[in-house]
Design a protein around this motif. Sequence first.
Motif, PDB file in Angstrom:
ATOM      1  N   ARG A 118       0.841  -1.183   0.000  1.00 44.80           N
ATOM      2  CA  ARG A 118       0.000   0.000   0.000  1.00 44.80           C
ATOM      3  C   ARG A 118       0.884   1.244   0.000  1.00 44.80           C
ATOM      4  O   ARG A 118       2.102   1.152   0.147  1.00 44.80           O
ATOM      5  CB  ARG A 118      -0.952  -0.002   1.202  1.00 44.80           C
ATOM      6  N   TYR A 119       0.260   2.384  -0.133  1.00 42.82           N
ATOM      7  CA  TYR A 119       0.997   3.627  -0.333  1.00 42.82           C
ATOM      8  C   TYR A 119       0.489   4.677   0.648  1.00 42.82           C
ATOM      9  O   TYR A 119      -0.707   4.747   0.946  1.00 42.82           O
ATOM     10  CB  TYR A 119       0.834   4.105  -1.770  1.00 42.82           C
ATOM     11  N   THR A 120       1.405   5.504   1.145  1.00 44.44           N
ATOM     12  CA  THR A 120       1.028   6.523   2.117  1.00 44.44           C
ATOM     13  C   THR A 120       1.925   7.746   1.967  1.00 44.44           C
ATOM     14  O   THR A 120       3.045   7.651   1.448  1.00 44.44           O
ATOM     15  CB  THR A 120       1.128   5.970   3.553  1.00 44.44           C
ATOM     16  N   ARG A 121       1.421   8.873   2.443  1.00 44.72           N
ATOM     17  CA  ARG A 121       2.206  10.108   2.480  1.00 44.72           C
ATOM     18  C   ARG A 121       2.805  10.342   3.868  1.00 44.72           C
ATOM     19  O   ARG A 121       3.627  11.230   4.040  1.00 44.72           O
ATOM     20  CB  ARG A 121       1.314  11.299   2.124  1.00 44.72           C
ATOM     21  N   SER A 122       2.369   9.571   4.835  1.00 48.80           N
ATOM     22  CA  SER A 122       2.841   9.766   6.202  1.00 48.80           C
ATOM     23  C   SER A 122       4.258   9.240   6.352  1.00 48.80           C
ATOM     24  O   SER A 122       4.522   8.056   6.103  1.00 48.80           O
ATOM     25  CB  SER A 122       1.909   9.050   7.190  1.00 48.80           C
ATOM     26  N   GLY A 123       5.177  10.106   6.776  1.00 51.23           N
ATOM     27  CA  GLY A 123       6.576   9.714   6.918  1.00 51.23           C
ATOM     28  C   GLY A 123       7.036   9.630   8.354  1.00 51.23           C
ATOM     29  O   GLY A 123       8.236   9.762   8.632  1.00 51.23           O
ATOM     30  N   ALA A 124       6.125   9.397   9.298  1.00 54.62           N
ATOM     31  CA  ALA A 124       6.492   9.223  10.708  1.00 54.62           C
ATOM     32  C   ALA A 124       6.852   7.757  10.928  1.00 54.62           C
ATOM     33  O   ALA A 124       5.977   6.911  11.086  1.00 54.62           O
ATOM     34  CB  ALA A 124       5.340   9.646  11.612  1.00 54.62           C
ATOM     35  N   PHE A 125       8.140   7.443  10.933  1.00 51.88           N
ATOM     36  CA  PHE A 125       8.605   6.063  11.019  1.00 51.88           C
ATOM     37  C   PHE A 125       9.169   5.754  12.403  1.00 51.88           C
ATOM     38  O   PHE A 125       9.590   6.646  13.148  1.00 51.88           O
ATOM     39  CB  PHE A 125       9.667   5.798   9.953  1.00 51.88           C
ATOM     40  N   TYR A 126       9.188   4.445  12.702  1.00 50.02           N
ATOM     41  CA  TYR A 126       9.670   3.972  13.992  1.00 50.02           C
ATOM     42  C   TYR A 126      10.500   2.710  13.789  1.00 50.02           C
ATOM     43  O   TYR A 126      10.465   2.096  12.711  1.00 50.02           O
ATOM     44  CB  TYR A 126       8.492   3.689  14.941  1.00 50.02           C
ATOM     45  N   LEU A 127      11.219   2.304  14.836  1.00 49.08           N
ATOM     46  CA  LEU A 127      12.022   1.094  14.806  1.00 49.08           C
ATOM     47  C   LEU A 127      11.372   0.053  15.706  1.00 49.08           C
ATOM     48  O   LEU A 127      11.103   0.319  16.884  1.00 49.08           O
ATOM     49  CB  LEU A 127      13.456   1.379  15.264  1.00 49.08           C
ATOM     50  N   SER A 128      11.128  -1.137  15.135  1.00 51.01           N
ATOM     51  CA  SER A 128      10.482  -2.220  15.880  1.00 51.01           C
ATOM     52  C   SER A 128      11.436  -3.402  15.985  1.00 51.01           C
ATOM     53  O   SER A 128      11.962  -3.864  14.959  1.00 51.01           O
ATOM     54  CB  SER A 128       9.191  -2.644  15.171  1.00 51.01           C
TER      55      SER A 128
END
Length: 276
Positions: A118-128
């Motif tokens: 899927r595709y998104t504009r949200s660029g708030a990333f995290y490390l899991s």
Amino acid sequence: MSRTMIQAAVTMNQLQNKLDLIGNNLANSQTTGYKSRNAEFSSLLFQQINNMTDPANAEGRLTPDGVRIGTGAMLGSTNINLTQGAIKETGRGLDTALLNKNHLFQIQVTENGVDETRYTRSGAFYLSPVNDNQAVMLTTNDGNPVLGENGPIVIPSGFDSISIRDNGQIVVTRGNQTLEAGRLSIVEAVRPRLLEATGQNAFRLPDLQGLGYNQNEIIQATNQNDTLLKSGALEQSNVDISKEMTDLIMAQRSYQFNAKTISMSDQMMGLVNQLR
């Protein structure tokens, strides 16, 4: 039920859909990378009654002869507003904001045991953490893996710092060494209005067979040497609060007018039934 009451009831039902759409926009006014939706109405089938046979009735008339009686209005289409949202500095290393309006991040979403891109504009990333804390995976705030050039981006643990460059390259520091740990897979939506909203601020490809397109005609790769994003920043929602409130008031007033039409028609029918 009279024709007038049917027209009003049908239109009220469609106005409720518009109110839901406006409410969704307002609820996501602070959602990172959210794109607002706009409703467009169209008329339903109408009937033309040609009961004006006197030639004098056509004098000075600009519209065709006759009386046109419609059956209400419907929500013709829901369009996505793809204008760029404001860029807000956050100073957080894993926050990224795309600089071109049709560019999208790719993420992997699993539903019913099936993986889907899927595709998104949200660029708030995290490390899991993954692999018994031996590595970390770059994910969205919902825990969905962010896709790189070779699938989900997994980075061995033990690095001192991590950053994302403006071309999507992910760099980690281990002691005195700076190493590339992966690269974000950023694509361009050539026909963005064909994408389907799936919830959670994401989009998917539509049924390509039914549309007569192939994937390359909708989604294309970007040039890795270009400046694609800004690190330490997030794109804000492009919802215009003042416009949404104006549309909300207009939709509510239209709903009230149509409800009043039903009430008045009922009163008129009651008066006719009381005639002796």
